[in-house]
Design an enzyme around this catalytic site. Structure first.
Site, PDB file in Angstrom:
ATOM      1  N   SER A   1       0.859  -1.194   0.000  1.00 26.69           N
ATOM      2  CA  SER A   1       0.000   0.000   0.000  1.00 26.69           C
ATOM      3  C   SER A   1       0.887   1.233   0.000  1.00 26.69           C
ATOM      4  O   SER A   1       2.031   1.186   0.468  1.00 26.69           O
ATOM      5  CB  SER A   1      -0.865   0.011   1.269  1.00 26.69           C
ATOM      6  OG  SER A   1      -1.534   1.260   1.410  1.00 26.69           O
TER       7      SER A   1
ATOM      8  N   TYR B   1      -1.598  -0.671  10.335  1.00 24.04           N
ATOM      9  CA  TYR B   1      -1.743  -0.975   8.908  1.00 24.04           C
ATOM     10  C   TYR B   1      -0.488  -0.530   8.149  1.00 24.04           C
ATOM     11  O   TYR B   1       0.072  -1.287   7.342  1.00 24.04           O
ATOM     12  CB  TYR B   1      -2.983  -0.267   8.363  1.00 24.04           C
ATOM     13  CG  TYR B   1      -3.286  -0.545   6.912  1.00 24.04           C
ATOM     14  CD1 TYR B   1      -3.894  -1.738   6.521  1.00 24.04           C
ATOM     15  CD2 TYR B   1      -2.977   0.382   5.922  1.00 24.04           C
ATOM     16  CE1 TYR B   1      -4.189  -1.993   5.188  1.00 24.04           C
ATOM     17  CE2 TYR B   1      -3.268   0.137   4.584  1.00 24.04           C
ATOM     18  CZ  TYR B   1      -3.872  -1.055   4.225  1.00 24.04           C
ATOM     19  OH  TYR B   1      -4.151  -1.303   2.899  1.00 24.04           O
TER      20      TYR B   1
HETATM   21  N1  LIG Z   1      -8.765  -0.282  -1.333  1.00 21.27           N
HETATM   22  C1  LIG Z   1      -7.707   0.499  -1.124  1.00 21.27           C
HETATM   23  O1  LIG Z   1      -7.786   1.747  -1.175  1.00 21.27           O
HETATM   24  C2  LIG Z   1      -6.368  -0.139  -0.828  1.00 21.27           C
HETATM   25  C3  LIG Z   1      -5.241   0.692  -0.783  1.00 21.27           C
HETATM   26  C4  LIG Z   1      -4.003   0.129  -0.516  1.00 21.27           C
HETATM   27  C5  LIG Z   1      -3.899  -1.240  -0.321  1.00 21.27           C
HETATM   28  N2  LIG Z   1      -5.008  -2.035  -0.363  1.00 21.27           N
HETATM   29  C6  LIG Z   1      -4.828  -3.471  -0.149  1.00 21.27           C
HETATM   30  O2  LIG Z   1      -5.429  -4.182  -1.219  1.00 21.27           O
HETATM   31  C7  LIG Z   1      -5.675  -5.513  -0.784  1.00 21.27           C
HETATM   32  C8  LIG Z   1      -7.048  -5.925  -1.251  1.00 21.27           C
HETATM   33  O3  LIG Z   1      -8.021  -5.171  -0.534  1.00 21.27           O
HETATM   34  P1  LIG Z   1      -9.264  -4.480  -1.256  1.00 21.27           P
HETATM   35  O4  LIG Z   1      -9.029  -3.034  -1.256  1.00 21.27           O
HETATM   36  O5  LIG Z   1      -9.549  -5.172  -2.539  1.00 21.27           O
HETATM   37  O6  LIG Z   1     -10.385  -4.733  -0.150  1.00 21.27           O
HETATM   38  P2  LIG Z   1     -11.606  -5.746  -0.082  1.00 21.27           P
HETATM   39  O7  LIG Z   1     -12.033  -5.679   1.337  1.00 21.27           O
HETATM   40  O8  LIG Z   1     -12.583  -5.441  -1.149  1.00 21.27           O
HETATM   41  O9  LIG Z   1     -10.939  -7.152  -0.389  1.00 21.27           O
HETATM   42  C9  LIG Z   1     -10.135  -7.817   0.538  1.00 21.27           C
HETATM   43  C10 LIG Z   1     -10.510  -9.290   0.543  1.00 21.27           C
HETATM   44  O10 LIG Z   1      -9.588  -9.970   1.412  1.00 21.27           O
HETATM   45  C11 LIG Z   1     -10.330 -10.889   2.168  1.00 21.27           C
HETATM   46  N3  LIG Z   1      -9.631 -11.202   3.399  1.00 21.27           N
HETATM   47  C12 LIG Z   1      -9.381 -10.378   4.439  1.00 21.27           C
HETATM   48  N4  LIG Z   1      -8.715 -11.036   5.394  1.00 21.27           N
HETATM   49  C13 LIG Z   1      -8.545 -12.300   4.946  1.00 21.27           C
HETATM   50  C14 LIG Z   1      -7.925 -13.446   5.483  1.00 21.27           C
HETATM   51  N5  LIG Z   1      -7.361 -13.446   6.705  1.00 21.27           N
HETATM   52  N6  LIG Z   1      -7.915 -14.558   4.758  1.00 21.27           N
HETATM   53  C15 LIG Z   1      -8.494 -14.595   3.531  1.00 21.27           C
HETATM   54  N7  LIG Z   1      -9.098 -13.545   2.971  1.00 21.27           N
HETATM   55  C16 LIG Z   1      -9.116 -12.408   3.674  1.00 21.27           C
HETATM   56  C17 LIG Z   1     -11.677 -10.219   2.420  1.00 21.27           C
HETATM   57  O11 LIG Z   1     -12.680 -11.151   2.765  1.00 21.27           O
HETATM   58  C18 LIG Z   1     -11.921  -9.523   1.083  1.00 21.27           C
HETATM   59  O12 LIG Z   1     -12.641 -10.345   0.203  1.00 21.27           O
HETATM   60  C19 LIG Z   1      -5.475  -5.523   0.734  1.00 21.27           C
HETATM   61  O13 LIG Z   1      -4.217  -6.096   1.034  1.00 21.27           O
HETATM   62  C20 LIG Z   1      -5.476  -4.050   1.079  1.00 21.27           C
HETATM   63  O14 LIG Z   1      -4.762  -3.790   2.262  1.00 21.27           O
HETATM   64  C21 LIG Z   1      -6.247  -1.506  -0.619  1.00 21.27           C
END
Ligand SMILES: NC(=O)c1ccc[n+]([C@@H]2O[C@H](COP(=O)([O-])OP(=O)(O)OC[C@H]3O[C@@H](n4cnc5c(N)ncnc54)[C@H](O)[C@@H]3O)[C@@H](O)[C@H]2O)c1
Length: 265
Positions: free
Chosen positions: A141, A154
């Site tokens: 991130s 985080y």
């Molecule tokens: N959305 C943003 O702005 C953003 C920014 C920077 C980084 N990220 C990172 O992107 C990645 C994906 O997140 P997203 O934004 O698509 O969010 P999201 O919540 O839509 O998707 C995350 C998925 O991970 C699953 N998950 C969470 N913990 C889990 C576990 N212990 N085991 C298995 N599955 C698990 C959730 O059920 C969900 O389906 C994450 O690592 C998040 O930290 C997101």
């Protein structure tokens, strides 16, 4: 069709960036293990099957070693080996400041966000290496680059992911297995739904992402495309890197920007 008959695992594939990546991998011929802790895994696998692709869903906790091992075994048994691991599952852990963060909270955030990718690399790399070449992509991130995009827990977890991409690429010297990370900026997913929902309801979408030069948040597909690039042979000489996909947010110190085409007042 960069992934024809490749065996691919995507964790956190039940929503957001992971779902977008799983769909794209499948649309390019990949056979995808769709891993998530929720029923979203089944929904994503269903979407892939509907589009004529190959996928299997598995419910896991990506921060548990036995579940990571089980996921890799499913890929190898189902698709004859493993070519790509996209360790993407993550949690935000909320916005608690340093003093409101107790040990249980930071331990859980580190377990899912950092130990999860560590386990993915540890157990996937040997299997990918057996294929002669392949790739591991991690989701870090912009919060891992510096402060200001998430809670201390985080941010620390994502800084660890960036470092993990670098050190594990080195540890895998000679294996032909590359390890890279993406660093998303604000992206419209399940994790950020409240932010986008509030902005739409309050008619304040022009404020979402206003700190980056593109003046907007990202869609999950924009992140997924970079993850696919890093996982593909197109990125055959990219290794140990963390690529910011943030509209330019992290490319500048905080300054008052002059809009393109406008002269300074
Ligand atoms: N959305 C943003 O702005 C953003 C920014 C920077 C980084 N990220 C990172 O992107 C990645 C994906 O997140 P997203 O934004 O698509 O969010 P999201 O919540 O839509 O998707 C995350 C998925 O991970 C699953 N998950 C969470 N913990 C889990 C576990 N212990 N085991 C298995 N599955 C698990 C959730 O059920 C969900 O389906 C994450 O690592 C998040 O930290 C997101």
């Amino acid at each position: 069709m960069r992934f024809t008959d490749k065996s691919i695992i995507v964790t956190g594939a039940g929503s957001g960036i992971g779902r977008a990546a799983a769909l794209l991998f499948a649309s390019e011929g990949g056979k995808v293990i769709v891993a998530d802790k929720t029923e979203g895994a089944d929904e994503t696998a269903h979407l892939i099957a509907q589009a004529g692709g190959a996928a299997k869903a598995i419910r896991i906790d990506a921060g548990l070693e036995e579940d990571v091992i089980r996921t890799i075994a499913l890929a190898c048994d189902s698709f004859g080996g493993l070519d790509v691991m996209f360790a993407n599952a993550g949690i935000s852990g909320g916005m608690a400041n340093l003093f409101d963060t107790d040990v249980a909270l930071i331990t859980e955030v580190l377990r899912v966000n950092l130990i999860g990718p560590f386990l993915a690399i540890k157990h996937a790399a040997p299997r990918i290496g057996e294929r002669g070449k392949g790739a591991i992509v991690l989701t870090a991130s912009v919060a891992g680059i510096r402060s200001g995009a998430g809670s201390p827990a985080y941010s620390a977890s994502k800084a660890g992911v960036i470092n993990l991409a670098a050190v594990s690429a080195q540890q895998l010297t000679g294996s032909n297995v590359r390890v890279n990370a993406i660093c998303p900026g604000l992206t419209e997913t399940g994790m950020t739904k409240p932010v986008f929902d509030y902005a739409r309801e309050a008619n304040k979408m022009d404020r979402v992402g206003r700190l980056n030069p593109l003046h907007r948040g990202a869609q999950p597909e924009e992140l997924a495309k970079v993850a696919l690039f890093l996982a593909s042979d197109d990125a055959s000489y990219v290794n140990g890197q963390a690529i910011a996909v943030d509209g330019g947010l992290s490319s500048s110190h905080p300054v008052t920007r002059q809009e393109y085409g406008k002269t300074a007042a």
